[in-house]
Write an enzyme that holds these catalytic residues in place. Structure first.
Site, PDB file in Angstrom:
ATOM      1  NE  ARG A 248     -10.327  -2.579  -2.814  1.00  0.00           N
ATOM      2  CZ  ARG A 248      -9.732  -1.796  -1.915  1.00  0.00           C
ATOM      3  NH1 ARG A 248      -8.581  -2.180  -1.379  1.00  0.00           N
ATOM      4  NH2 ARG A 248     -10.249  -0.643  -1.578  1.00  0.00           N
TER       5      ARG A 248
ATOM      6  CE1 TYR B  75      -9.806   4.356   5.947  1.00  0.00           C
ATOM      7  CE2 TYR B  75      -8.891   5.576   7.799  1.00  0.00           C
ATOM      8  CZ  TYR B  75      -8.754   5.065   6.530  1.00  0.00           C
ATOM      9  OH  TYR B  75      -7.593   5.237   5.850  1.00  0.00           O
ATOM     10  CE  LYS B  76      -8.523   0.888   4.678  1.00  0.00           C
ATOM     11  NZ  LYS B  76      -7.069   0.753   4.611  1.00  0.00           N
TER      12      LYS B  76
ATOM     13  CG  PHE C 228      -1.949   1.038   1.234  1.00  0.00           C
ATOM     14  CD1 PHE C 228      -3.147   0.820   0.586  1.00  0.00           C
ATOM     15  CD2 PHE C 228      -1.745   2.253   1.854  1.00  0.00           C
ATOM     16  CE1 PHE C 228      -4.133   1.797   0.568  1.00  0.00           C
ATOM     17  CE2 PHE C 228      -2.721   3.241   1.838  1.00  0.00           C
ATOM     18  CZ  PHE C 228      -3.915   3.014   1.194  1.00  0.00           C
TER      19      PHE C 228
ATOM     20  CG  ASP D 248      -1.031  -1.830   7.577  1.00  0.00           C
ATOM     21  OD1 ASP D 248      -2.207  -2.045   7.947  1.00  0.00           O
ATOM     22  OD2 ASP D 248      -0.668  -0.780   7.025  1.00  0.00           O
TER      23      ASP D 248
END
Ligand SMILES: *Cc1c(COP(=O)(O)O)cnc(C)c1O
Length: 383
Positions: free
Chosen positions: A342, A193-194, A99, A168
């Site tokens: 996705r 927040y996911k 990422f 992570d």
């Protein structure tokens, strides 16, 4: 038409009465108690108390989890701390295709320490560790294809070489059971927040294993992480606890919203949640093979359930337009470069029927050629 939200891996939807929680916060706590609320309403300790609510979701005993900075800032703090834990070792090992923010921070910490970065394909990361390596920094679940590392095996291999392991957990937390303590993990960060549904920009968490808490040094020593903040000491004396990882005044409103979001996980068995997640992704892959392959979709996520997280990516040459067209028929996923559609399957609120309906609608828009419309080809800033 019912919206089928398959992007909870990017931004979870509000859970429960968020508006009510915010209204009560403003009326009772902020307006009601004003500055006294730092003491009377637990504001001061919120980064710790909210951390303790995340701890059971990641397999962490008390005293090791704290919330407050963004994932990016935690990465910076923990990578720097890891370099201090292994003085004399001047290499950071990571995987290619990380990422972006993870890689950017790795590069900047390496520059600061005069260290080098060794980036290898993810399956080679464990083998790339040597006696030069201070820290290995990997994403447990890859944000693009959804590949999942074997946390226990990789952590053990990293320790074998004497290096520190930093995970992570942004695409793992809230979608599966994790065993940080049992796997002997050193350090971890994760987004809230996911799959945790903390709201846009909600503060991330950091995990520091008990055995490191006393000695660890983080680079942004600030007054909130001081042993006795209101002594107004001119010199820094870190708190003798996980609090030392904090720097400045915490985002109290965001912490209150996140705290509320975590209610949805009360009483949830994370292993059961993981099996539901696996069932959702399994069904989606099965249906994609049966119904979408003839329309040019290729499953780009590992097929072995243990090898993937909770999202599935389908490669397609027209991925961007297809994702836009899918949104117009109520199937909300996202596009990731270069050619991935996705779809995230948050096990907390999605059902097998949702998965089946989503594939039906995707198939229909391919049959109709809906995605070819000009409006679906135009790119927005956030994809
Ligand atoms: C979502 C995500 C982030 C987000 O970092 P922010 O600091 O919140 O912008 C970082 N790393 C990974 C792997 C992610 O999935």
């Amino acid at each position: 038409m019912k919206r089928i939200y398959l992007d909870g891996n990017s931004l979870g939807p509000p859970q429960g009465d968020v508006l009510g929680r915010i209204a009560r916060f403003v009326a009772d706590e902020w307006d009601g108690q004003l500055i006294g609320a730092w003491n009377t309403r637990g504001w001061w300790d919120a980064p710790i108390t909210v951390g303790e609510r995340i701890a059971p979701l990641i397999g962490a005993a008390a005293g090791q989890t704290v919330v407050g900075e963004s994932t990016t800032i935690w990465l910076y703090k923990l990578l720097s701390a890891a370099m201090h834990l292994r003085p004399g070792r001047l290499e950071i090992v990571t995987e290619t295709g990380q990422f972006p923010t993870d890689r950017h921070v790795i590069d900047s910490v390496a520059r600061q320490f005069g260290a080098s970065v060794r980036a290898v394909p993810s399956e080679e990361a464990a083998a790339a560790v040597s006696e030069q390596t201070a820290v290995v920094s990997l994403c447990h679940v890859d944000y693009r294809g959804g590949r999942r590392h074997d946390m226990r095996a990789v952590t053990a291999a990293v320790h074998e070489a004497g290096a520190v392991m930093l995970w992570d957990l942004s695409h793992s937390t809230g979608a599966m059971d994790l065993q940080l303590d049992e796997c002997n993990v050193d350090l971890a960060v994760g987004c809230t927040y996911k799959y945790l549904n903390g709201g846009p920009g909600s503060p991330a968490f950091a995990y520091v294993a008990d055995r490191h808490v006393e000695v660890i040094e983080q680079p942004v020593s600030g007054w909130v992480g001081h042993a006795d903040p209101f002594s107004m000491d001119e010199y820094h004396r870190p708190a003798p606890s996980i609090r030392k990882m904090l720097s400045g005044t915490p985002p109290v409103i965001a912490l209150a919203v996140l705290d509320h979001a975590l209610d949805a996980f009360d009483g949830v068995d994370m292993a059961v949640l993981r099996s539901h997640s696996t069932a959702l992704t399994e069904r989606f892959i099965e249906r994609a093979d049966a119904r979408l392959r003839q329309h040019g979709f290729i499953v780009a996520t590992p097929r072995a359930p243990a090898g993937r997280g909770s999202h599935v990516s389908l490669a397609h040459d027209e991925a961007y337009a297809i994702v836009q067209a899918a949104i117009s028929v109520g199937v909300v996923g996202d596009f990731r470069e270069p050619n991935l559609c996705r779809f995230g399957f948050a096990p907390l609120y999605l059902t097998i029927a949702d998965v089946e309906e989503a594939v039906d609608r995707l198939e229909q828009l391919m049959v109709d050629g809906t995605y070819e419309r000009h409006e679906f080809q135009v790119r927005a800033a956030v994809t």
